[in-house]
Design a protein around this motif. Structure first.
Motif, PDB file in Angstrom:
ATOM      1  N   ARG A 173      38.675  74.473   7.893  1.00  0.00           N
ATOM      2  CA  ARG A 173      38.398  75.861   7.613  1.00  0.00           C
ATOM      3  C   ARG A 173      37.158  76.483   7.943  1.00  0.00           C
ATOM      4  N   SER A 174      37.130  77.761   7.890  1.00  0.00           N
ATOM      5  CA  SER A 174      35.743  78.496   8.069  1.00  0.00           C
ATOM      6  C   SER A 174      34.878  78.316   6.774  1.00  0.00           C
ATOM      7  N   TYR A 175      33.627  78.071   7.109  1.00  0.00           N
ATOM      8  CA  TYR A 175      32.697  77.787   5.993  1.00  0.00           C
ATOM      9  C   TYR A 175      31.616  79.047   5.818  1.00  0.00           C
ATOM     10  N   GLU A 176      32.026  80.190   6.335  1.00  0.00           N
ATOM     11  CA  GLU A 176      31.058  81.259   6.400  1.00  0.00           C
ATOM     12  C   GLU A 176      30.619  81.786   4.916  1.00  0.00           C
ATOM     13  N   THR A 183      36.652  72.336   4.697  1.00  0.00           N
ATOM     14  CA  THR A 183      35.692  72.746   5.737  1.00  0.00           C
ATOM     15  C   THR A 183      34.999  71.620   6.292  1.00  0.00           C
ATOM     16  N   ASP A 190      30.774  71.571  14.516  1.00  0.00           N
ATOM     17  CA  ASP A 190      29.586  72.347  14.855  1.00  0.00           C
ATOM     18  C   ASP A 190      28.613  71.654  14.808  1.00  0.00           C
ATOM     19  N   THR A 218      42.381  75.774  16.171  1.00  0.00           N
ATOM     20  CA  THR A 218      41.009  75.138  15.894  1.00  0.00           C
ATOM     21  C   THR A 218      40.778  73.500  16.250  1.00  0.00           C
TER      22      THR A 218
END
Length: 332
Positions: A173-176, A183, A190, A218
């Motif tokens: 999942r996104s970790y913004e 995540t 990344d 993803t």
């Protein structure tokens, strides 16, 4: 409570290392009779050449809280050790150690705890321990992986690390808005992309109804090699061996929600169509039979949702058999 607070800090209590005692002769010993509880400094003084295992406890469910999962996994490691305690010692040359004090998340700082875990894993691996990290949430995997990486980079210019995860979820999942238990593998992907390293992530047990289309996309984008839970019976050494052969270090990470709810009811996200233990053990035997550097973590046991410690017993048995197979313990 097995753990108490003293002057604002966590104080260790090792009462979980207790169990049946059939005597002191070598052929009747159990793990609770031989495990040595030590500080990190004391562990650093142990001989490098010994066959030895160190359990490291990650006392956290902060990542699960951030991921909006059901809480209860923070003390999963306690119940795992209780299950380990009564296992017999089949090889007196294997030495069992336990890092006395668990790694805690203080004031919600998950990232600091993951960093502490990574440093601990790296230091122990430099002393030739087979490190077995016990969670806690699956965010433990980010700390474990980075510990392997720190250790590997101290030995090699371009270390090759293969992740083999048993999980119903991709955890990409996104970790913004911050890291969580959902995540860590996107974080690793990344990191690898930014640093020019190969991201070799392999997941066994993925559930179609537990991952959105974005997560599947993803995974495809990052070249993730995954197998659906419904296809696990088709897997064998032809699927596993290439992962082992192309890597020098194997990060084996086990999320208990990969298993069928009847076998593992005490998890953060129960699975009605999860995999069965015998199928997992068949593959774990293939993974652990290789001589590559191995590091293990296990996550998301929630004792308060368990029945008769069924989930803890299952995971302890799987890890124990993996350890014995890794050290080539024979029963013949």
């Amino acid at each position: 409570m097995l753990l108490k607070l003293f002057n604002g800090k966590r104080r260790e209590n090792t009462m979980y290392w207790t169990g049946r005692c059939d005597g002191e002769e070598a052929d009747v010993l159990r793990i609770h009779q031989v495990v040595k509880k030590m500080t990190l400094d004391e562990l650093m003084e142990q001989k490098v050449e010994e066959k030895k295992i160190c359990f490291v406890s990650f006392n956290s469910e902060e990542g699960i809280r951030r991921n909006f999962g059901r809480l209860g996994a923070a003390e999963g490691w306690i119940h795992l050790k209780k299950a380990f305690a009564n296992f017999p010692v089949f090889d007196p040359d294997i030495h069992f150690y336990d890092l006395k004090t668990p790694i805690d998340v203080v004031n919600g700082d998950l990232e600091a705890a993951q960093y502490e875990l990574s440093m601990t894993v790296s230091m122990l691996k430099n002393k030739n321990f087979l490190v077995v990290c016990l969670g806690g949430g699956h965010d433990i995997a980010y700390g474990t992986y980075n510990g392997i990486l720190k250790y590997a980079q101290s030995k090699e210019l371009d270390p090759k690390i293969g992740i083999i995860s048993f999980d119903a979820h991709f955890d990409m999942r996104s970790y913004e808005k911050g890291a969580s238990s959902g995540t860590m593998f996107l974080q690793i992907a990344d990191d690898c992309e930014r640093e020019g390293r190969v991201f070799d992530y392999n997941v066994i047990g993925i559930q179609k109804f537990s991952n959105t289309k974005r997560l599947f996309d993803t995974a495809k984008h990052f070249g993730v090699n995954y197998y659906l839970a419904e296809d696990i019976s088709k897997l064998n050494e032809f699927n596993i061996d290439p992962i082992i052969k192309r890597n020098d270090h194997i990060h084996l990470t086990l999320c208990t929600d990969v298993f069928h709810i009847t076998c593992a009811p005490g998890v953060s996200a129960p699975q009605s169509f999860g995999i069965m233990p015998d199928e997992a053990m068949r593959l774990l035997n293939i993974i652990s039979s290789h001589t590559k550097d191995l590091t293990i973590d296990v996550a998301e046991i929630s004792p308060k949702f368990d029945f008769d410690d069924r989930t803890s017993r299952l995971m302890a048995n799987l890890i124990y058999q993996t350890i014995l197979n890794h050290f080539e313990v024979s029963f013949k």
